[in-house]
Write a protein that holds these residues in place. Structure first.
Motif, PDB file in Angstrom:
ATOM      1  N   SER A  55      61.569  16.246 -39.742  1.00 46.02           N
ATOM      2  CA  SER A  55      60.722  16.107 -38.559  1.00 46.02           C
ATOM      3  C   SER A  55      60.105  14.723 -38.417  1.00 46.02           C
ATOM      4  O   SER A  55      59.842  14.030 -39.404  1.00 46.02           O
ATOM      5  N   LEU A  56      59.831  14.360 -37.171  1.00 45.89           N
ATOM      6  CA  LEU A  56      59.333  13.033 -36.823  1.00 45.89           C
ATOM      7  C   LEU A  56      58.114  13.140 -35.924  1.00 45.89           C
ATOM      8  O   LEU A  56      58.081  13.949 -34.996  1.00 45.89           O
ATOM      9  N   TRP A  57      57.110  12.302 -36.204  1.00 46.35           N
ATOM     10  CA  TRP A  57      55.968  12.139 -35.305  1.00 46.35           C
ATOM     11  C   TRP A  57      55.972  10.686 -34.853  1.00 46.35           C
ATOM     12  O   TRP A  57      55.792   9.776 -35.652  1.00 46.35           O
ATOM     13  N   LEU A  58      56.189  10.484 -33.580  1.00 49.63           N
ATOM     14  CA  LEU A  58      56.274   9.146 -33.010  1.00 49.63           C
ATOM     15  C   LEU A  58      55.033   8.861 -32.182  1.00 49.63           C
ATOM     16  O   LEU A  58      54.690   9.610 -31.276  1.00 49.63           O
ATOM     17  N   ILE A  59      54.356   7.761 -32.504  1.00 47.02           N
ATOM     18  CA  ILE A  59      53.156   7.329 -31.779  1.00 47.02           C
ATOM     19  C   ILE A  59      53.464   5.971 -31.178  1.00 47.02           C
ATOM     20  O   ILE A  59      53.601   4.978 -31.901  1.00 47.02           O
ATOM     21  N   ASN A  60      53.600   5.907 -29.863  1.00 45.84           N
ATOM     22  CA  ASN A  60      54.052   4.688 -29.217  1.00 45.84           C
ATOM     23  C   ASN A  60      53.556   4.660 -27.777  1.00 45.84           C
ATOM     24  O   ASN A  60      53.917   5.505 -26.983  1.00 45.84           O
ATOM     25  N   ALA A  61      52.731   3.682 -27.453  1.00 47.06           N
ATOM     26  CA  ALA A  61      52.192   3.570 -26.097  1.00 47.06           C
ATOM     27  C   ALA A  61      52.946   2.545 -25.275  1.00 47.06           C
ATOM     28  O   ALA A  61      52.467   2.089 -24.251  1.00 47.06           O
ATOM     29  N   ASN A  62      54.140   2.189 -25.728  1.00 45.62           N
ATOM     30  CA  ASN A  62      54.951   1.212 -25.023  1.00 45.62           C
ATOM     31  C   ASN A  62      56.145   1.917 -24.399  1.00 45.62           C
ATOM     32  O   ASN A  62      56.405   3.088 -24.662  1.00 45.62           O
ATOM     33  N   ALA A  63      56.903   1.194 -23.582  1.00 43.97           N
ATOM     34  CA  ALA A  63      58.061   1.788 -22.928  1.00 43.97           C
ATOM     35  C   ALA A  63      59.246   1.960 -23.873  1.00 43.97           C
ATOM     36  O   ALA A  63      60.238   2.567 -23.510  1.00 43.97           O
ATOM     37  N   GLY A  64      59.134   1.461 -25.086  1.00 41.99           N
ATOM     38  CA  GLY A  64      60.222   1.594 -26.045  1.00 41.99           C
ATOM     39  C   GLY A  64      59.920   0.785 -27.286  1.00 41.99           C
ATOM     40  O   GLY A  64      58.781   0.392 -27.534  1.00 41.99           O
ATOM     41  N   PHE A  65      60.935   0.547 -28.090  1.00 43.03           N
ATOM     42  CA  PHE A  65      60.769  -0.215 -29.320  1.00 43.03           C
ATOM     43  C   PHE A  65      61.149  -1.678 -29.123  1.00 43.03           C
ATOM     44  O   PHE A  65      61.957  -2.026 -28.272  1.00 43.03           O
TER      45      PHE A  65
ATOM     46  N   VAL B  85      66.867  11.241 -28.393  1.00 43.32           N
ATOM     47  CA  VAL B  85      65.717  11.816 -29.095  1.00 43.32           C
ATOM     48  C   VAL B  85      64.561  12.088 -28.138  1.00 43.32           C
ATOM     49  O   VAL B  85      63.908  13.132 -28.214  1.00 43.32           O
ATOM     50  N   LEU B  86      64.307  11.171 -27.205  1.00 37.41           N
ATOM     51  CA  LEU B  86      63.194  11.359 -26.281  1.00 37.41           C
ATOM     52  C   LEU B  86      63.631  11.973 -24.959  1.00 37.41           C
ATOM     53  O   LEU B  86      62.805  12.509 -24.227  1.00 37.41           O
ATOM     54  N   GLY B  87      64.902  11.871 -24.633  1.00 30.02           N
ATOM     55  CA  GLY B  87      65.385  12.444 -23.386  1.00 30.02           C
ATOM     56  C   GLY B  87      65.286  11.508 -22.204  1.00 30.02           C
ATOM     57  O   GLY B  87      65.379  11.933 -21.049  1.00 30.02           O
ATOM     58  N   GLY B  88      65.107  10.224 -22.457  1.00 33.34           N
ATOM     59  CA  GLY B  88      65.018   9.260 -21.367  1.00 33.34           C
ATOM     60  C   GLY B  88      64.171   8.068 -21.757  1.00 33.34           C
ATOM     61  O   GLY B  88      63.743   7.934 -22.902  1.00 33.34           O
ATOM     62  N   GLU B  89      63.929   7.212 -20.809  1.00 31.05           N
ATOM     63  CA  GLU B  89      63.134   6.017 -21.054  1.00 31.05           C
ATOM     64  C   GLU B  89      61.659   6.301 -20.778  1.00 31.05           C
ATOM     65  O   GLU B  89      61.302   6.838 -19.727  1.00 31.05           O
TER      66      GLU B  89
ATOM     67  N   LEU C 143      54.283   7.486 -20.664  1.00 29.70           N
ATOM     68  CA  LEU C 143      54.586   8.820 -20.163  1.00 29.70           C
ATOM     69  C   LEU C 143      56.090   9.040 -20.075  1.00 29.70           C
ATOM     70  O   LEU C 143      56.861   8.115 -19.872  1.00 29.70           O
ATOM     71  N   MET C 144      56.472  10.310 -20.202  1.00 25.45           N
ATOM     72  CA  MET C 144      57.842  10.707 -19.910  1.00 25.45           C
ATOM     73  C   MET C 144      57.811  11.429 -18.571  1.00 25.45           C
ATOM     74  O   MET C 144      57.224  12.509 -18.459  1.00 25.45           O
ATOM     75  N   PRO C 145      58.371  10.824 -17.512  1.00 30.70           N
ATOM     76  CA  PRO C 145      58.320  11.447 -16.185  1.00 30.70           C
ATOM     77  C   PRO C 145      58.851  12.874 -16.201  1.00 30.70           C
ATOM     78  O   PRO C 145      59.903  13.148 -16.783  1.00 30.70           O
ATOM     79  N   LEU C 146      58.116  13.771 -15.531  1.00 31.62           N
ATOM     80  CA  LEU C 146      58.498  15.187 -15.504  1.00 31.62           C
ATOM     81  C   LEU C 146      59.003  15.634 -14.139  1.00 31.62           C
ATOM     82  O   LEU C 146      59.835  16.532 -14.053  1.00 31.62           O
TER      83      LEU C 146
ATOM     84  N   LEU D  48      63.603   9.266 -12.661  1.00 32.19           N
ATOM     85  CA  LEU D  48      63.383   8.990 -14.083  1.00 32.19           C
ATOM     86  C   LEU D  48      63.188  10.262 -14.910  1.00 32.19           C
ATOM     87  O   LEU D  48      62.742  10.185 -16.041  1.00 32.19           O
ATOM     88  N   LYS D  49      63.507  11.397 -14.362  1.00 31.88           N
ATOM     89  CA  LYS D  49      63.211  12.684 -14.998  1.00 31.88           C
ATOM     90  C   LYS D  49      63.815  12.786 -16.402  1.00 31.88           C
ATOM     91  O   LYS D  49      64.933  12.355 -16.651  1.00 31.88           O
ATOM     92  N   GLN D  50      63.025  13.384 -17.312  1.00 30.50           N
ATOM     93  CA  GLN D  50      63.488  13.599 -18.675  1.00 30.50           C
ATOM     94  C   GLN D  50      64.713  14.522 -18.688  1.00 30.50           C
ATOM     95  O   GLN D  50      64.733  15.555 -18.038  1.00 30.50           O
ATOM     96  N   MET D  51      65.728  14.138 -19.450  1.00 32.60           N
ATOM     97  CA  MET D  51      66.951  14.924 -19.531  1.00 32.60           C
ATOM     98  C   MET D  51      67.308  15.153 -20.997  1.00 32.60           C
ATOM     99  O   MET D  51      67.878  14.280 -21.655  1.00 32.60           O
TER     100      MET D  51
END
Length: 295
Positions: A83-93, A136-140, A179-182, A187-190
């Motif tokens: 399992s992974l816990w990702l803490i990231n307030a940016n649009a990516g790495f 892993v995240l389902g989108g950008e 945010l991951m758009p819902l 940009l919807k998460q897929m």
């Protein structure tokens, strides 16, 4: 909150790759709190995850910078059902690599212009980063500042979030988030259908819709993914698009941090229940045409 029995937590020290002035000491502060609470916790130096991943059950990655080798190791970690816990307030790495001219320092990898051939981008890690976000995240992720949100900078806590995180408030305030758009069709998460998600925190934002008109949208700021099948079967992933700085909910200096983070670690301690996914039987369905496309 009591720690899950025999849970081994690894915290990737990604701050070692940034300038000392910009380091917050998050990894060490969080690890110290978890150790005092009874969690077996270790700091994993940047660039060594592949060698250390077999010793831990849950990996915590906080921040924007990550070594290219570590990002590949994160995917291997998830393939083992961990399992992974990702803490990231940016649009990516921002993918990093050791600086050959200055030992002990790290430099960002050049993603390269859009016209570079695929093999060149692959060398630079562009493809690895993009695939991680998609699979892993389902989108950008969509980086955003709460102050410009339509709901006055507040991040809403869902019913599932209150139960999972032990929060009683209906909303919290953060300095920044991703945010991951819902509900944005552009940009919807897929995610694959065998990934079960539970959204814990949400935020509203304004952007252009598909006909380029201003519109209101909702995005997930924190959520849990349970991979029932597929490449990462058995793994769980928690994404919190929060900064972890200052008074952030996932900052060690926040009075709620230990209680909230302990609940997250305990959730990640048990693997996702695997369940083989079979594609729905589409036999007998009419062929898709222009006439019945929207039926």
């Amino acid at each position: 909150v009591k720690p899950a029995a025999s849970l081994k937590v690894g915290v990737l020290d990604s701050e070692a790759m940034v300038h000392p002035v910009k380091r917050s000491g998050w990894a060490q502060a969080a690890a110290n709190l978890w150790k005092e609470s009874g969690y077996a916790t270790e700091i994993i130096p940047a660039g060594t995850l592949e060698q250390s991943s077999s010793k831990i059950d849950v990996l915590v990655v906080k921040g924007v910078e990550i070594a290219q080798s570590d990002l590949a190791a994160v995917e291997d970690f998830l393939r083992k059902g961990k399992s992974l816990w990702l803490i990231n307030a940016n649009a990516g790495f921002t993918l990093m690599a050791p600086d050959e001219k200055n030992p002990g320092r790290w430099v960002p990898l050049d993603k390269g212009p859009y016209w570079l051939p695929v093999e060149k981008k692959e060398e630079a890690g562009w493809r690895l980063n993009h695939h991680f976000m998609e699979r892993v995240l389902g989108g950008e992720l969509y980086a955003h500042h709460p102050a410009s949100m339509t709901d006055n900078g507040r991040i809403a806590v869902t019913d599932a979030g209150r139960k999972a995180l032990g929060l009683t408030k209906e909303s919290i305030s953060e300095d920044s988030c991703a945010l991951m758009p819902l509900n944005d069709t552009r940009l919807k998460q897929m995610l694959p259908p065998w990934v079960e998600t539970s959204v814990w925190l949400t935020g509203g934002y304004r952007d252009k819709n598909w006909i380029f008109q201003d519109d209101n949208f909702t995005g997930a700021v924190a959520w849990l993914e349970q991979h029932r099948d597929g490449e990462f079967a058995g793994s769980k992933v928690v994404i919190t698009g929060l900064s972890g700085n200052g008074d952030s909910l996932v900052s060690p200096s926040n009075p709620l941090f230990l209680a909230v983070s302990s609940r997250i670690l305990n959730e990640l301690a048990t693997p996702a229940v695997k369940k083989a996914f079979t594609m729905p039987d589409s036999s007998g369905m009419p062929a898709l045409t222009r006439e019945n496309f929207y039926d």
